[in-house]
Design a protein around this motif. Structure first.
Motif, PDB file in Angstrom:
ATOM      1  N   VAL A  60       7.521   3.517   6.411  1.00  0.00           N
ATOM      2  CA  VAL A  60       7.522   3.791   4.789  1.00  0.00           C
ATOM      3  C   VAL A  60       7.140   2.451   4.103  1.00  0.00           C
ATOM      4  N   PRO A  61       8.202   1.418   3.911  1.00  0.00           N
ATOM      5  CA  PRO A  61       7.747   0.302   2.698  1.00  0.00           C
ATOM      6  C   PRO A  61       6.610  -0.608   4.021  1.00  0.00           C
ATOM      7  N   PHE A  64       3.006   0.725   2.671  1.00  0.00           N
ATOM      8  CA  PHE A  64       3.307   0.644   1.701  1.00  0.00           C
ATOM      9  C   PHE A  64       2.645  -0.445   1.283  1.00  0.00           C
ATOM     10  N   ILE A  65       3.689  -1.730   1.455  1.00  0.00           N
ATOM     11  CA  ILE A  65       3.210  -3.136   1.149  1.00  0.00           C
ATOM     12  C   ILE A  65       1.748  -3.645   2.362  1.00  0.00           C
ATOM     13  N   ARG A  68      -1.314   0.327   0.843  1.00  0.00           N
ATOM     14  CA  ARG A  68      -0.950   1.135   0.301  1.00  0.00           C
ATOM     15  C   ARG A  68      -1.042   3.030   1.064  1.00  0.00           C
ATOM     16  N   ALA A  71       0.450   4.556   3.518  1.00  0.00           N
ATOM     17  CA  ALA A  71       2.210   5.260   3.461  1.00  0.00           C
ATOM     18  C   ALA A  71       2.345   6.468   3.022  1.00  0.00           C
ATOM     19  N   THR A  75       5.207   8.737   4.920  1.00  0.00           N
ATOM     20  CA  THR A  75       6.089   9.134   4.755  1.00  0.00           C
ATOM     21  C   THR A  75       5.390  11.373   4.285  1.00  0.00           C
TER      22      THR A  75
END
Length: 378
Positions: A60-61, A64-65, A68, A71, A75
């Protein structure tokens, strides 16, 4: 906005990996609903469910990095898998029982006692078959749950007379089933309920009808099919999980497939048959019931779901906090000892012991009978 080819390749790679991990997470979360006679792979994936959760939480992170929008997939997968996640890692914070609840409570322990041989000190005279005291029995004496159901036992009166004198004072009612090694110690009177069943290799179950403070209660004590790994199988598994082996050879992988995985497949199919048989027994005996024992399988897999389909609830999912393991040998760190219940009661607490006298930890659940409804009394 133009995206350079390298960035596009990285985004494609992270999306592809997200899809792969999401598929693994969802298969491990819900694949246990598939009958192992159709495919055993969903059951094997079910055993790896915690690893997929951790991997997805990492993705997830990272997603996102890097990108985006990507992600959203991990999730969404976590949200879809959340009911299964909260089954193996519930978030119940227990509080103190009221005086009225304590008066209506009782506790049940399930414990595979490993034949009363001390697993931690098995090679020593103090823990082997010549030992005069059992740490497993002492654990029961120290905690004193109201009902104790053991698996892989034998009549402990033969070797542990002093401890059994204490046990018999605490538990005036007891029984030993030599066919399957099931033992029950109880503070409440009970009678044996017949359990006609096939001869199932390492599996067996027994049942008892108790009177718990005026409440009829069926207690089922079971031991489902074990994998049946040989010492060589266990040594191979330890080698493959050892840090010294970074990349297993084709020969080692072939041994895993032909030995360990094939035995897993056989055990999954046998447990499915056994669980369906016990489910039918439960359906034929309606009312308050508790089923405990060594399932040799994890929450969410087919045997677990078969028992739940008889109206049984998982006491750990209803009253536990966080993940746990109950089997501690050969790096097979799984939660395979289960406590189910149904009827006019609720699970309010569950505690795992930490003693290593067996290859299993004991599990003790506390139940409270529902308060009588006085809203309609005259």
């Amino acid at each position: 906005m133009n995206i350079n080819p390298i960035s596009r390749l990285i985004r494609f790679g992270i999306l592809a990996f997200d899809i792969l991990v999401a598929a693994g997470l969802l298969l491990s979360a819900y694949g246990g609903a598939i009958d192992p006679n159709k495919s055993v792979w969903p059951q094997i994936f079910g055993m790896t469910f915690p690893a997929w959760i951790i991997l997805m939480l990492v993705m997830v992170p990272v997603s996102f990095i890097i990108w985006r929008k990507s992600a959203l997939l991990p999730t969404a997968a976590l949200l879809i898998a959340m009911p299964a996640i909260l089954t193996i890692s519930p978030l119940h914070i227990g509080g103190a029982l009221s005086q009225s609840e304590r008066a209506r409570s009782f506790s049940v322990m399930t414990y595979n006692v490993y034949g009363f041989v001390d697993h931690e000190f098995e090679s020593d005279d103090s823990g082997g078959k010549g030992a005069k005291e059992s740490r497993s029995l002492q654990q029961i004496i120290d905690t004193q749950p109201d009902i104790v159901c053991m698996q892989e036992g034998y009549n402990p009166n033969y070797r542990f007379k002093l401890q059994m004198d204490t046990i018999n004072k605490i538990y005036p009612y007891s029984n030993f089933i030599p066919e399957g090694g099931e033992i029950i110690f109880s503070k409440y009177p009970f009678k044996i309920v017949p359990t006609p069943q096939p001869a199932w290799h390492t599996a067996h179950y027994s049942a008892y009808e108790l009177d718990v403070d005026g409440h009829p209660l069926l207690v089922v004590n079971c031991h489902l099919q074990s994998i049946g790994l040989t010492p060589d199988d266990k040594a191979l598994y330890r080698e493959l999980t050892d840090k010294r082996i970074e990349s297993p050879t084709r020969s080692e992988l072939s041994k895993v497939k032909n030995s360990i995985l094939s035995k897993l497949a056989v055990a999954f199919k046998l447990r499915a048959e056994q669980a369906r048989h016990i489910r039918q027994f439960l359906e034929e005996h309606p009312g308050n019931a508790i089923l405990v024992g060594d399932f040799n399988d994890v929450q969410g897999n087919y045997a677990y779901r078969s028992i739940c389909s008889a109206g049984m609830r998982d006491a750990y999912a209803d009253s536990g906090f966080g993940p746990t393991i109950t089997y501690i040998d050969n790096r097979f760190y799984f939660h395979i000892d289960q406590i189910f219940y149904r009827g006019d009661m609720r699970a309010v607490d569950i505690v795992r012991g930490d003693i290593k006298s067996s290859d299993h930890y004991p599990m003790t659940a506390t139940f409270v009978w529902n308060a009588p409804d006085i809203s309609h009394t005259d």
